[in-house]
Motif scaffolding. Structure first.
Motif, PDB file in Angstrom:
ATOM      1  N   TYR A  61      60.416  19.796  18.440  1.00 42.92           N
ATOM      2  CA  TYR A  61      60.393  19.820  19.902  1.00 42.92           C
ATOM      3  C   TYR A  61      58.993  20.188  20.378  1.00 42.92           C
ATOM      4  O   TYR A  61      58.398  21.163  19.905  1.00 42.92           O
ATOM      5  CB  TYR A  61      61.403  20.831  20.445  1.00 42.92           C
ATOM      6  CG  TYR A  61      61.419  20.922  21.944  1.00 42.92           C
ATOM      7  CD1 TYR A  61      62.015  19.918  22.709  1.00 42.92           C
ATOM      8  CD2 TYR A  61      60.832  22.003  22.607  1.00 42.92           C
ATOM      9  CE1 TYR A  61      62.015  19.990  24.088  1.00 42.92           C
ATOM     10  CE2 TYR A  61      60.838  22.087  23.985  1.00 42.92           C
ATOM     11  CZ  TYR A  61      61.426  21.071  24.723  1.00 42.92           C
ATOM     12  OH  TYR A  61      61.423  21.133  26.100  1.00 42.92           O
ATOM     13  N   ASN A  74      59.774  13.889  22.695  1.00 43.21           N
ATOM     14  CA  ASN A  74      61.075  14.541  22.556  1.00 43.21           C
ATOM     15  C   ASN A  74      62.193  13.535  22.773  1.00 43.21           C
ATOM     16  O   ASN A  74      62.814  13.473  23.838  1.00 43.21           O
ATOM     17  CB  ASN A  74      61.198  15.709  23.548  1.00 43.21           C
ATOM     18  CG  ASN A  74      60.162  16.789  23.288  1.00 43.21           C
ATOM     19  OD1 ASN A  74      59.860  17.114  22.147  1.00 43.21           O
ATOM     20  ND2 ASN A  74      59.597  17.342  24.362  1.00 43.21           N
ATOM     21  N   MET A  76      65.676  12.005  22.744  1.00 42.32           N
ATOM     22  CA  MET A  76      66.999  12.606  22.820  1.00 42.32           C
ATOM     23  C   MET A  76      68.074  11.583  22.493  1.00 42.32           C
ATOM     24  O   MET A  76      67.926  10.393  22.754  1.00 42.32           O
ATOM     25  CB  MET A  76      67.252  13.188  24.213  1.00 42.32           C
ATOM     26  CG  MET A  76      66.189  14.162  24.693  1.00 42.32           C
ATOM     27  SD  MET A  76      66.230  15.739  23.813  1.00 42.32           S
ATOM     28  CE  MET A  76      67.742  16.436  24.469  1.00 42.32           C
ATOM     29  N   SER A  84      70.921  15.709  22.573  1.00 44.37           N
ATOM     30  CA  SER A  84      70.345  16.525  21.504  1.00 44.37           C
ATOM     31  C   SER A  84      69.128  15.812  20.943  1.00 44.37           C
ATOM     32  O   SER A  84      69.007  14.576  21.033  1.00 44.37           O
ATOM     33  CB  SER A  84      71.368  16.771  20.389  1.00 44.37           C
ATOM     34  OG  SER A  84      71.803  15.538  19.831  1.00 44.37           O
ATOM     35  N   LEU A  85      68.221  16.578  20.382  1.00 41.04           N
ATOM     36  CA  LEU A  85      67.004  16.013  19.823  1.00 41.04           C
ATOM     37  C   LEU A  85      67.306  15.132  18.617  1.00 41.04           C
ATOM     38  O   LEU A  85      68.252  15.385  17.861  1.00 41.04           O
ATOM     39  CB  LEU A  85      66.048  17.127  19.390  1.00 41.04           C
ATOM     40  CG  LEU A  85      65.276  17.853  20.479  1.00 41.04           C
ATOM     41  CD1 LEU A  85      64.542  19.043  19.875  1.00 41.04           C
ATOM     42  CD2 LEU A  85      64.290  16.919  21.165  1.00 41.04           C
TER      43      LEU A  85
END
Length: 257
Positions: A61, A74, A76, A84-85
């Motif tokens: 992150y 980042n 997702m 969520s990553l």
């Protein structure tokens, strides 16, 4: 009556001999750190940090004062409960494929070293100024099996755990665990390394596997008493059969005489 006494003694001897094959556990078999002296000190100079391996799963992150500038890095994954990553798997060449930066080689680096590598890449490419990089190893877990009270797979959230702490998470060794021959199997980027440690000696603190790494496998071998007990069911049945036979024979002898 004399014959009856003789037969009964022989009966007792047979029973006692049968049970003598079962090994006993002594205090020496179960006490840890037996050679540690009173008031003895040992300076811990170990600065262990887990190093990233092939097959590790990591999250990365990136944060900056301007969130929009960090957004491309980042990625997702959207789901019903939010997002969520993306998780990155270190490939056989030791790389992850990271947005914008492309291939980033993480193999053999600690988490802190990996953070510094990302910062350097952002700086060298004039991409981000003073970014905050957060990296987590998502597959940091150890497996503990054998003669422990709660065998299983245990997560290590803080990325650092000793073999003693791990065995504590598994409820410690049970009374049948062989404490002087605990096996640790470690995967070193495709190579299995087998190391045996003795928990009854203070030298455990100097072992290369005192600090565990991600996906280490710990096996606690059962001692001879446990092995005898496990195989003793069949022996017990045999003893009970013999006992029943001798008692029946004795009763018949008494009745006849």
């Amino acid at each position: 009556m004399k014959k009856l006494n003789l037969n009964f003694k022989q009966f007792l001897v047979i029973i006692l001999v049968s049970f003598c094959f079962t090994s006993c556990v002594t205090k020496k078999d179960v006490v840890y750190f037996q050679n540690a002296k009173d008031f003895e000190t040992m300076v811990d100079t170990d600065t262990f940090e887990a190093k990233l391996k092939i097959g590790d799963i990591v999250s990365v992150y990136i944060s900056t004062l301007n969130p929009e500038l960090a957004q491309p890095y980042n990625v997702m994954i959207q789901s019903g409960s939010g997002g969520s990553l993306v998780e990155y798997i270190i490939d056989v060449d030791g790389n992850i494929d990271f947005p914008v930066l492309g291939k980033v080689k993480l193999l053999g680096l600690t988490v802190e070293e990996a953070k510094e590598l990302f910062k350097k890449k952002f700086k060298d490419g004039n991409l981000l100024k003073d970014p905050v990089v957060i990296i987590r190893i998502l597959n940091y877990r150890v497996t503990i099996t054998g003669a422990v009270n709660s065998p299983g797979v245990y997560e290590v959230p803080n990325g650092r755990v000793t073999i003693l702490e791990a065995l504590g998470m598994a409820g410690d060794l049970n009374i049948n665990g062989k404490r002087d021959n605990v096996l640790v199997i470690r995967n070193q980027n495709g190579t299995k390394v087998y190391t045996r440690v003795d928990l009854t000696s203070k030298e455990i603190f100097n072992s290369p596997v005192f600090y565990l790494t991600q996906n280490d496998y710990i096996y606690v071998e059962p001692n001879n008493s446990a092995i005898s007990s496990a195989s003793g069911d069949r022996r017990l049945n045999t003893i009970m059969t013999i006992t029943s036979f001798l008692l029946t024979t004795t009763l018949i002898f008494v009745t006849v005489n």
